[in-house]
Write a protein that holds these residues in place. Structure first.
Motif, mmCIF file in Angstrom:
data_model
loop_
_atom_site.group_PDB
_atom_site.id
_atom_site.type_symbol
_atom_site.label_atom_id
_atom_site.label_comp_id
_atom_site.label_asym_id
_atom_site.label_seq_id
_atom_site.Cartn_x
_atom_site.Cartn_y
_atom_site.Cartn_z
ATOM 1 N N GLY A 161 -2.824 27.939 -5.050
ATOM 2 C CA GLY A 161 -3.677 28.300 -6.115
ATOM 3 C C GLY A 161 -2.741 28.402 -7.351
ATOM 4 N N CYS A 162 -1.972 27.351 -7.880
ATOM 5 C CA CYS A 162 -0.926 27.526 -8.637
ATOM 6 C C CYS A 162 -1.281 27.775 -10.074
ATOM 7 C CB CYS A 162 0.242 26.512 -8.507
ATOM 8 S SG CYS A 162 -0.692 24.816 -8.862
ATOM 9 N N GLY A 163 -2.566 27.578 -10.371
ATOM 10 C CA GLY A 163 -3.318 27.699 -11.714
ATOM 11 C C GLY A 163 -2.645 26.684 -12.430
ATOM 12 N N TRP A 164 -2.210 27.231 -13.685
ATOM 13 C CA TRP A 164 -1.513 26.160 -14.847
ATOM 14 C C TRP A 164 -0.184 26.433 -14.622
ATOM 15 C CZ3 TRP A 164 -5.927 29.304 -15.267
ATOM 16 C CH2 TRP A 164 -7.205 28.511 -15.580
ATOM 17 N N GLY A 165 0.379 26.564 -13.625
ATOM 18 C CA GLY A 165 1.822 26.231 -13.258
ATOM 19 C C GLY A 165 2.977 27.324 -13.638
ATOM 20 N N SER A 166 2.229 28.403 -14.543
ATOM 21 C CA SER A 166 3.197 29.677 -15.107
ATOM 22 C C SER A 166 4.095 30.332 -14.190
ATOM 23 C CB SER A 166 2.322 30.658 -15.781
ATOM 24 O OG SER A 166 1.621 30.064 -16.974
ATOM 25 N N LEU A 167 3.597 30.775 -13.067
ATOM 26 C CA LEU A 167 4.409 31.107 -11.830
ATOM 27 C C LEU A 167 5.322 30.155 -11.182
ATOM 28 C CD1 LEU A 167 5.559 33.498 -10.276
ATOM 29 C CD2 LEU A 167 3.590 32.718 -8.424
ATOM 30 N N ALA A 168 5.034 29.088 -11.299
ATOM 31 C CA ALA A 168 6.063 28.014 -10.578
ATOM 32 C C ALA A 168 7.239 27.802 -11.515
ATOM 33 C CB ALA A 168 5.473 26.603 -10.472
ATOM 34 N N VAL A 169 7.039 27.608 -13.060
ATOM 35 C CA VAL A 169 7.792 27.417 -13.730
ATOM 36 C C VAL A 169 8.692 28.626 -14.007
ATOM 37 C CG1 VAL A 169 8.371 27.325 -16.297
ATOM 38 C CG2 VAL A 169 6.574 25.626 -15.220
ATOM 39 N N HIS A 170 8.150 29.756 -13.863
ATOM 40 C CA HIS A 170 9.096 31.070 -13.981
ATOM 41 C C HIS A 170 9.994 31.253 -12.649
ATOM 42 C CE1 HIS A 170 9.875 35.204 -15.249
ATOM 43 N NE2 HIS A 170 9.931 35.572 -14.153
ATOM 44 N N VAL A 178 10.030 24.574 -5.955
ATOM 45 C CA VAL A 178 8.468 25.232 -5.802
ATOM 46 C C VAL A 178 7.632 24.090 -5.613
ATOM 47 C CG1 VAL A 178 6.815 26.516 -6.937
ATOM 48 C CG2 VAL A 178 9.059 27.142 -7.828
ATOM 49 N N VAL A 179 6.530 24.332 -4.757
ATOM 50 C CA VAL A 179 5.548 23.410 -4.464
ATOM 51 C C VAL A 179 4.325 24.123 -4.889
ATOM 52 C CG1 VAL A 179 3.988 22.441 -2.781
ATOM 53 C CG2 VAL A 179 6.670 22.115 -2.518
ATOM 54 N N GLY A 180 3.561 23.622 -5.825
ATOM 55 C CA GLY A 180 2.246 24.394 -6.391
ATOM 56 C C GLY A 180 1.261 23.564 -5.967
ATOM 57 N N VAL A 181 0.187 24.223 -5.402
ATOM 58 C CA VAL A 181 -0.894 23.718 -5.105
ATOM 59 C C VAL A 181 -2.284 24.214 -5.585
ATOM 60 C CG1 VAL A 181 -0.095 22.667 -2.884
ATOM 61 C CG2 VAL A 181 -1.753 24.651 -2.813
ATOM 62 N N THR A 182 -3.181 23.309 -6.175
ATOM 63 C CA THR A 182 -4.419 23.634 -7.023
ATOM 64 C C THR A 182 -5.467 22.509 -6.403
ATOM 65 O OG1 THR A 182 -5.529 24.012 -9.010
ATOM 66 C CG2 THR A 182 -3.797 22.607 -8.906
ATOM 67 N N ALA A 186 -3.811 21.064 -12.750
ATOM 68 C CA ALA A 186 -2.718 20.416 -12.281
ATOM 69 C C ALA A 186 -2.097 19.508 -13.266
ATOM 70 C CB ALA A 186 -3.015 19.279 -11.105
ATOM 71 N N ALA A 187 -3.045 18.785 -14.198
ATOM 72 C CA ALA A 187 -2.629 18.006 -15.322
ATOM 73 C C ALA A 187 -1.634 18.910 -16.226
ATOM 74 C CB ALA A 187 -3.720 17.392 -16.139
ATOM 75 N N PHE A 188 -2.407 20.065 -16.684
ATOM 76 C CA PHE A 188 -1.685 21.109 -17.614
ATOM 77 C C PHE A 188 -0.254 21.625 -16.863
ATOM 78 C CE2 PHE A 188 -0.481 24.952 -19.371
ATOM 79 C CZ PHE A 188 -1.031 24.838 -20.893
ATOM 80 N N ALA A 189 -0.559 21.696 -15.706
ATOM 81 C CA ALA A 189 0.954 22.553 -14.867
ATOM 82 C C ALA A 189 1.738 21.535 -15.029
ATOM 83 C CB ALA A 189 0.644 22.884 -13.656
ATOM 84 N N ARG A 190 1.675 20.212 -14.749
ATOM 85 C CA ARG A 190 2.502 19.196 -14.758
ATOM 86 C C ARG A 190 3.135 19.015 -15.946
ATOM 87 N NH1 ARG A 190 -1.483 15.821 -11.071
ATOM 88 N NH2 ARG A 190 -0.659 16.271 -9.065
ATOM 89 N N ALA A 215 9.436 21.944 -19.663
ATOM 90 C CA ALA A 215 10.707 22.821 -19.167
ATOM 91 C C ALA A 215 11.723 22.100 -18.557
ATOM 92 C CB ALA A 215 10.094 24.060 -18.099
ATOM 93 N N GLY A 216 11.754 20.934 -18.252
ATOM 94 C CA GLY A 216 12.823 20.174 -17.744
ATOM 95 C C GLY A 216 12.716 20.514 -16.370
ATOM 96 N N LEU A 217 11.743 20.742 -15.594
ATOM 97 C CA LEU A 217 12.064 21.255 -14.198
ATOM 98 C C LEU A 217 11.267 20.384 -13.220
ATOM 99 C CD1 LEU A 217 11.225 25.046 -14.845
ATOM 100 C CD2 LEU A 217 13.301 24.090 -14.253
ATOM 101 N N THR A 218 11.053 19.203 -13.560
ATOM 102 C CA THR A 218 10.404 18.106 -12.529
ATOM 103 C C THR A 218 11.355 17.846 -11.405
ATOM 104 O OG1 THR A 218 11.554 16.249 -13.700
ATOM 105 C CG2 THR A 218 9.323 16.785 -14.405
ATOM 106 N N ASP A 219 12.535 17.901 -11.237
ATOM 107 C CA ASP A 219 13.381 18.014 -10.163
ATOM 108 C C ASP A 219 13.235 19.183 -9.158
ATOM 109 O OD1 ASP A 219 14.630 19.573 -11.977
ATOM 110 O OD2 ASP A 219 16.546 19.248 -11.188
ATOM 111 N N ARG A 220 12.511 20.120 -9.613
ATOM 112 C CA ARG A 220 12.367 21.362 -8.828
ATOM 113 C C ARG A 220 11.186 22.118 -8.689
ATOM 114 N NH1 ARG A 220 16.021 26.096 -11.017
ATOM 115 N NH2 ARG A 220 16.464 24.701 -12.890
ATOM 116 N N VAL A 221 10.196 21.422 -9.246
ATOM 117 C CA VAL A 221 8.616 21.902 -9.103
ATOM 118 C C VAL A 221 7.803 20.389 -9.031
ATOM 119 C CG1 VAL A 221 6.571 23.230 -10.289
ATOM 120 C CG2 VAL A 221 9.286 23.826 -10.651
#
Length: 429
Positions: free
Chosen positions: A205-214, A223-227, A233-237, A243-249
């Motif tokens: 339930g990753c929401g808009w991705g704020s915890l995943a990015v942090h 991080v794998v975030g599911v919603t 999901a569109a906003f979180a991506r 944030a330049g984190l596509t290789d880790r989130v």
């Protein structure tokens, strides 16, 4: 004659068998009730028909959402005064069937029927969800999540602010900012989970991705975030990419029950478990346990209700179920801990942060009211009214200890018994 308000006020007190603590102003301009109290504005007779057709919370909610009633003055004080009548009368309060045997009660009902007029009650506002099928299937869960979270990212940004975190913040003081308090909550979660560079986190339930990015940016986690929400999901991506984190989130539109790329070192479930339902809760806990490596940690952040004398008679909140969180269910914190333990977790820490949610909700209401015209343009007046009532009433409920919120830290402790927890566990403080 302009006498609807005195008649209405007297009839309501006759129905309740108690003083009605707010002032009333009706469609004819008349007023009645305690001077200086918040004013319940009844704009038309249709509001009374809604209340008579669905006595209690749902009828009042329909009248509020439709704009048939309004509060003038301090909304929180009005809800606080009314809470004892609507929500806190206790399990021994008279039922409608028993009350109808009382001649005075019947006389008050007939008086209200005459005051309301003859037409049938109108249809519920369009914002009310209409259910089909069983609760908590994959299909109905997706539909319920979409009803609540796919209101529009612009609307949520207006209410939540730049953090885009839709759960209880963690306040150092009442003078702190919402953004700082939400950042502190994200940091608290990461520290409780003991995230380190290379840790693998599943954010359910990753929401808009704020915890995943942090977690990725500040702690080096993968991080794998599911919603189940497409808009989230569109906003979180987008957040992850900026944030330049596509290789880790990795943000996915996926049911947590369909995640197969275990094991994870840690799992966060922040404000998601309320959607699971009591019938599915053990399954939820078992799935998360299976996704964790031995010694992995779960942080389960969840709203709790107070226990009932007869738990079998518990029913969900009518307004929230119809307009806010369809199929959402709250459980006592003791029940949550028991279910986690039944699934094989060792519960190591429970922290109540009830007062923090009341502060958070008041800030969200403030943001909504400050941006009211834009909120109405984004979602329509009915949906904006739903949110104002829901958040303000929830703030009062947390303040009055009707509900709470708890962070439960649990470990999938291996058979060897080594939990991996330090001897003095609260190292995050």
């Amino acid at each position: 004659m302009a006498d609807a308000a005195p008649r209405l006020h007297a009839l309501v007190e006759q129905l309740l068998g108690a003083p009605f603590p707010v002032r009333v102003r009706t469609w004819d301009g008349s007023q009645a009730g305690p001077p200086g109290a918040p004013i319940l504005v009844v704009r038309n007779r249709r509001a009374l028909r809604r209340l008579l057709f669905k006595p209690g919370e749902l009828g009042l909610a329909r009248a509020w959402v439709a704009g048939d009633v309004e509060i003038e003055g301090d909304l929180y004080r009005a809800l606080d005064l009314l809470s004892g009548l609507l929500w806190e009368r206790g399990e021994d309060a008279p039922t409608l069937a028993r009350s109808l045997r009382d001649p005075r009660f019947r006389a008050a009902v007939y008086g209200l029927l005459r005051l309301a007029g003859p037409p049938l009650p109108p249809a519920p506002p369009r914002e009310e969800i209409h259910r089909t099928g069983h609760r908590h299937t994959r299909h109905t869960d997706r539909r319920a999540i979409s009803h609540h979270y796919d209101v529009g990212n612009d609307f949520y940004a207006l209410v939540l602010g730049p953090s885009m975190v839709y759960s209880c913040a963690y306040w150092e003081s009442e003078d702190s900012t919402l953004e700082l308090a939400q950042r502190d909550k994200l940091e608290l979660v990461c520290r409780k989970l003991d995230l380190r560079p290379g840790s693998r986190l599943l954010d359910v339930g990753c929401g808009w991705g704020s915890l995943a990015v942090h977690a990725a940016r500040e702690h080096g986690a993968t991080v794998v975030g599911v919603t189940l929400s497409q808009e989230q999901a569109a906003f979180a991506r987008k957040q992850v990419a900026e944030a330049g984190l596509t290789d880790r989130v990795d943000i996915r539109v996926q049911d947590y029950r369909d995640v197969t790329d275990e094991p994870f070192d840690a799992i966060s479930s922040i404000g998601m478990a309320e959607h699971v339902g009591s019938a599915r809760y053990l399954e939820y806990a078992q799935v998360l346990s299976a996704l964790l490596r031995p010694g992995g940690r779960l942080l389960n952040h969840q709203i709790a209700r107070r226990p009932q004398r007869d738990e079998a008679a518990y029913d969900v909140d009518a307004f929230i179920d119809a307009y806010v969180f369809p199929d959402g269910e709250l459980a006592p914190v003791g029940t949550t801990v028991t279910q986690l333990e039944r699934a094989g977790f060792e519960v190591r820490d429970v922290e109540s942060i009830r007062e923090h949610y009341a502060l958070t909700l008041r800030r969200w209401v403030e943001r909504l009211e400050d941006g009211w015209d834009r909120a109405v343009r984004l979602t329509g007046p009915g949906r904006a009214r739903v949110w104002r009532l829901y958040m303000a009433a929830s703030a009062v409920a947390f303040e009055r200890n009707r509900i709470g919120v708890n962070q439960v830290l649990a470990v999938r402790t291996p058979a060897s018994g080594g939990s991996g927890m330090p001897l003095r566990a609260r190292t995050w403080n």
